[in-house]
Scaffold this active site. Structure first.
Site: not given
Length: 915
Positions: A128, A403
């Site tokens: 950070e 399918s």
């Protein structure tokens, strides 16, 4: 001497008489020239004094600003350092404006600075703010670097906030991206640096920041994600996982997004290595570990999956961060239908709708329901027993659709191309397309109609059709429906659902919407609008509809997919109202194993579209489904029949059909007007009770006599000025209110009306009942949950003799298993599926053109793995529906070879099941 030359003005103003000076004439005079004011010269003295006073003014302003910032920062810090500023909870509402939940902060116990391991601090500093120990609260170097990068990118791509500034923002929250807010952050940051040392500031930061959801503080995060309340028990990889979260707590949540969390963890470890906190060996070891912690179940709340999705969408759609949403007092108006969401949650709790797992890894599922006409998300659920922050398979998983992808990649683009019609005869002969050799499960023929090929989910016609129109045509059509594809998907296995990355139920429901709404693609959404704590609208949904196919193509696809329900592989999805859809199944990809990896059903009515997936998170030889797509179709029928109960039945609308010429006939005698119906009587005997177990109010009343009677339920909370309609079209004399909140008092009343009357005439209201929902820690009344049974009786499946006895989940009543090409397994199974034409199963290399042994599957669908097509079975044939399904890697769309780490394209043929 000659006279001097006169100017024009002098000549005009001269005296009488001729020219010259004689003759008593006045001598000519010269006019005075007008002079402009003199410009002041720029002297060195003047420049000096100007600069001096300007500098003095600037210094005074700077001193005044610094003094203000200093005093303001000290004041705000003194007032807020021991608390988190919370305007109000953020509240969410369903599509009717009824409140469905609140976002509240859960702040963990603070940890003393000396109890935080140094390596944990190092992880956060490296990630950070690597210059944390060098700057004085504001890092001008980082701000300058961020500004340059933002200018280059022409957007805010990098922030320059230090850890101290992030802590300052946490102390004084404001979502405004204004200079005042940034100045306030700076003032508090400077005050923090004056009053505390670096380790104390870092400890305050770790005790206050958000770690996903409503969890705040490092101890709360350690307990939530690793079950450890002593931070000294954390290992390096766990520390790096926590340090990875502040950048985007939701995205890098290890529970909800384990793959993204691991990727971000690797970045943190790399930064720690580069800055000298750990060795390369430690970095590599910590980066390789997979997150596998299962947190204890939290108390179940209604609609949590939908709420979690909404909060993520709010972050993506606005500039708000998760922390802003947690504490900013926003009002979020969503598209959720409470009845549909509750029906979905109830179905996912019904174990009879799922196969039984051989161990503690359950068969998982996801389902998404969207509004067919506007794309709004009606209901969504991505797991059984979903709890806050859990992995949402409806959005984040990637699985092979089999399918169910045929309408998207093959049939619809073929109709849209104009080269084929629904009556076209498609080639159904056994054949190879180059090195790609798909197979049918139930034999071959010279040709078959398009409608029959789709209804029976036959593989060869779908692949042959895509080959005729071109892979690129099917590829672009699928992308236009919102399916993300890659270059690896440029092959014929696309026709059978052989995707390199797979898809999920949100994308499939979104894509099928285009068939239901006349050919328009609308991106799915869950938020209608957002208002801030001052009731100012800060976000409103904008329509994004675009035409992707003609209305005629969409209608013809709907007609063909209706035959899937009436005559084909989707019979189990029938809900007794107009419905179109398609099944999908992908096989195991394991030689000699006839079970299935994924089963799908995607269907739509004129009102709503729903997509269902079932499977294991990590499929392997022991964790596969014995059932095919009939399992998913049954789940679809259970949810949609309940969710749409009471909704008027409508039919699919043909696109602009020409009006028929009226035929001259003798006028028919006009029927006598029907006698006025007796008015509907008012309901009576309304009673209400609170079910503590399911946290909902249960209501019932005496039914009203008569035909086609429907009920409307009204609710009024004690602080509301008037009641609002909670439910409409109720057919039974009972209802539930899962949205009632603890500690509040509600009043209810019911009216009746006769369905089909125009206009609708409501009866008088029933008696009014009032009930106070008990506080969660002090329930006044406990009503045991009523036993519920599925709406339709589940038949016992037929089982092969000698087969292992399995509890009967849902019989696959002849619904074919369509298995387009499956890209192999997800997770840790050793078989790798398709992509391109190389099949790689379980580490063994197979010829892409060879046919794998058929699989036991009596559904009539074609089950295939990408690269191979499986034979199909007639739709009227039944098969046993044993219960077992393999979990798949939550983020993996297609199986990968653990050893090779690659995905292959070869589809595999499945063996037919013994009837």
């Amino acid at each position: 001497m000659p006279n001097p030359q006169l100017s024009r003005s002098n000549r005009n103003a001269g005296g009488s008489g001729g020219g010259g000076n004689g003759g008593g004439k006045k001598p000519p005079t010269t006019a005075k020239k007008k002079t402009s004011p003199k410009k002041k010269k720029i002297t060195g003295k003047r420049v000096f004094w100007t600069l001096f006073f300007t500098a003095a003014f600037a210094v005074l302003c700077a001193l005044g600003g610094y003094l203000f910032i200093t005093i303001n920062g000290e004041k705000i810090l003194a007032e807020n350092k021991d608390k988190i500023d919370i305007k109000a909870p953020t509240v969410l509402y369903d599509r009717t404006g009824v409140q469905i939940g609140e976002v509240k902060i859960q702040r963990g116990e603070e940890v003393e600075e000396q109890d935080i391991p140094k390596l944990l601090k190092d992880a956060f500093v490296a990630t950070e703010d690597k210059r944390f120990f060098d700057h004085s609260g504001v890092d001008l170097r980082s701000i300058g670097r961020a500004a340059v990068r933002d200018v280059i990118a022409r957007s805010a791509v990098e922030g320059g906030s230090t850890i101290t500034q992030q802590l300052a923002k946490n102390i004084f929250l404001s979502a405004d991206k204004t200079f005042f807010r940034k100045a306030t952050e700076v003032s508090i940051a400077l005050a923090l640096e004056r009053q505390f040392n670096k380790d104390e500031i870092l400890a305050m930061y770790l005790n206050r920041i958000s770690f996903g959801g409503q969890h705040y503080g490092i101890k709360a995060a350690s307990e939530r994600y690793f079950g450890k309340s002593d931070l000294n028990d954390l290992k390096l990889w766990q520390m790096a996982t926590l340090a990875a979260m502040p950048k985007a707590p939701t995205r890098y949540n290890p529970i909800a997004n384990p793959d993204k969390s691991k990727e971000r963890r690797a970045v943190v470890l790399q930064l720690m290595y580069e800055q000298g906190y750990i060795t390369e060996a430690e970095k590599d070891e910590a980066a390789a570990i997979n997150y596998n912690y299962t947190p204890p179940e939290t108390k179940e709340t209604h609609y949590q999956a939908f709420i979690d999705y909404v909060l993520q969408e709010a972050e993506d759609a606005t500039a708000l961060g998760e922390d802003d949403l947690n504490r900013g007092g926003y009002k979020i108006y969503t598209t959720m239908d409470a009845k549909a969401q509750q029906s979905l949650e109830d179905a996912f709790k019904d174990d009879s709708l799922f196969e039984e797992s051989p161990d503690d890894q359950p068969v998982q599922a996801s389902m998404t329901i969207t509004n067919s006409q506007n794309g709004s998300i009606v209901a969504i659920l991505g797991a059984r027993n979903y709890h806050k922050g859990d992995f949402n398979r409806a959005v984040n998983s990637r699985r092979q659709p089999g399918s169910a992808f045929k309408p998207i990649a093959s049939y619809a683009p073929a109709l849209e191309s104009g080269q084929f019609t629904v009556d076209s005869q498609l080639n159904n002969e056994q054949q190879s397309f180059g090195s790609y050799s798909p197979r049918n499960l139930h034999g071959y023929s010279k040709s078959v109609s398009m409608k029959e090929a789709l209804a029976e989910s036959i593989n060869i016609p779908a692949v042959w059709l895509l080959n005729q129109i071109g892979v690129e045509t099917g590829f672009q059509f699928a992308e236009s429906l919102g399916i993300p594809l890659t270059d690896k998907d440029h092959n014929l296995s696309l026709a059978l659902g052989g995707l390199s990355s797979g898809t999920n139920t949100l994308e499939m429901s979104q894509a099928y919407n285009s068939f239901a709404n006349g050919g328009k693609y609308i991106e799915a959404y869950a938020i209608k609008s957002i208002r801030d704590s001052n009731e100012i609208e800060i976000y409103s949904r904008i329509d994004t509809a675009k035409e992707v196919m003609s209305a005629q193509t969409a209608y013809e696809m709907t007609q063909m997919m209706q035959s899937v329900i009436t005559d084909g592989t989707g019979k189990k999805a029938d809900i007794g109202r107009p419905l179109a859809g398609k099944t999908g199944t992908t096989q195991s990809g394991i030689d000699g194993n006839s079970a299935n990896r994924d089963v799908w059903f995607v269907g739509y009515t004129p009102e709503w579209t729903g997509a269902v997936w079932m499977g294991y998170d990590k499929p392997n030889a022991e964790h596969l489904l014995k059932n095919s797509s009939g399992l998913a179709a049954s789940m679809f029928a259970r949810v949609m029949s309940q969710a749409l109960d009471g909704t008027p039945v409508t039919d699919f609308k043909a696109p602009d059909a020409p009006a028929q010429e009226p035929v001259a006939e003798e006028p028919e005698p006009q029927p006598e007007p029907p006698a006025a119906a007796e008015p509907v009587g008012a309901p009576s005997g309304l009673v209400a009770s609170y079910d503590v177990g399911s946290e909902k109010i249960v209501l019932s009343w005496q039914p009203v006599a008569g035909d086609n009677v429907r009920y409307r339920l009204y609710r009024q909370e004690s602080s509301e000025a008037q009641p609002s309609m909670l439910s409409d079209g109720l057919m039974s004399a009972s209802a539930e209110d899962p949205g009632a909140l603890a500690g509040l008092t509600y009043s209810y009343a019911v009216t009746a009306y006769r369905a089909g009357e125009e206009p609708i005439v409501e009866s008088a209201a029933s008696n009014t009942v009032s009930l106070t929902v008990p506080a969660q820690d002090n329930p006044e009344e406990v009503v045991p949950p009523e036993e519920t049974t599925p709406p339709e009786e589940v038949e016992e499946p037929e089982v092969d003799e000698g087969a292992e006895e399995v509890p009967p989940p849902v019989e696959d009543n002849g619904s074919g298993s369509d298995n387009g090409s499956n890209n192999g397994n997800n997770g840790n199974n050793g078989n790798n599926g398709n992509n391109g034409n190389n099949g790689n199963n379980g580490g063994e290399t197979t010829d892409p053109g060879t046919v794998a042994p058929p699989a036991e599957d009596g559904t009539g669908e074609e089950n295939t793995v990408p690269g191979t097509v499986v034979p199909e079975e007639p739709a009227d044939q039944e098969q046993s529906d044993p219960a077992a399904e393999p979990p798949a890697d939550p983020n993996a769309a297609q199986p990968t070879d653990p050893a090779a780490g690659t995905v292959t394209d070869g589809t595999q043929e499945v063996a037919p099941t013994q009837p």
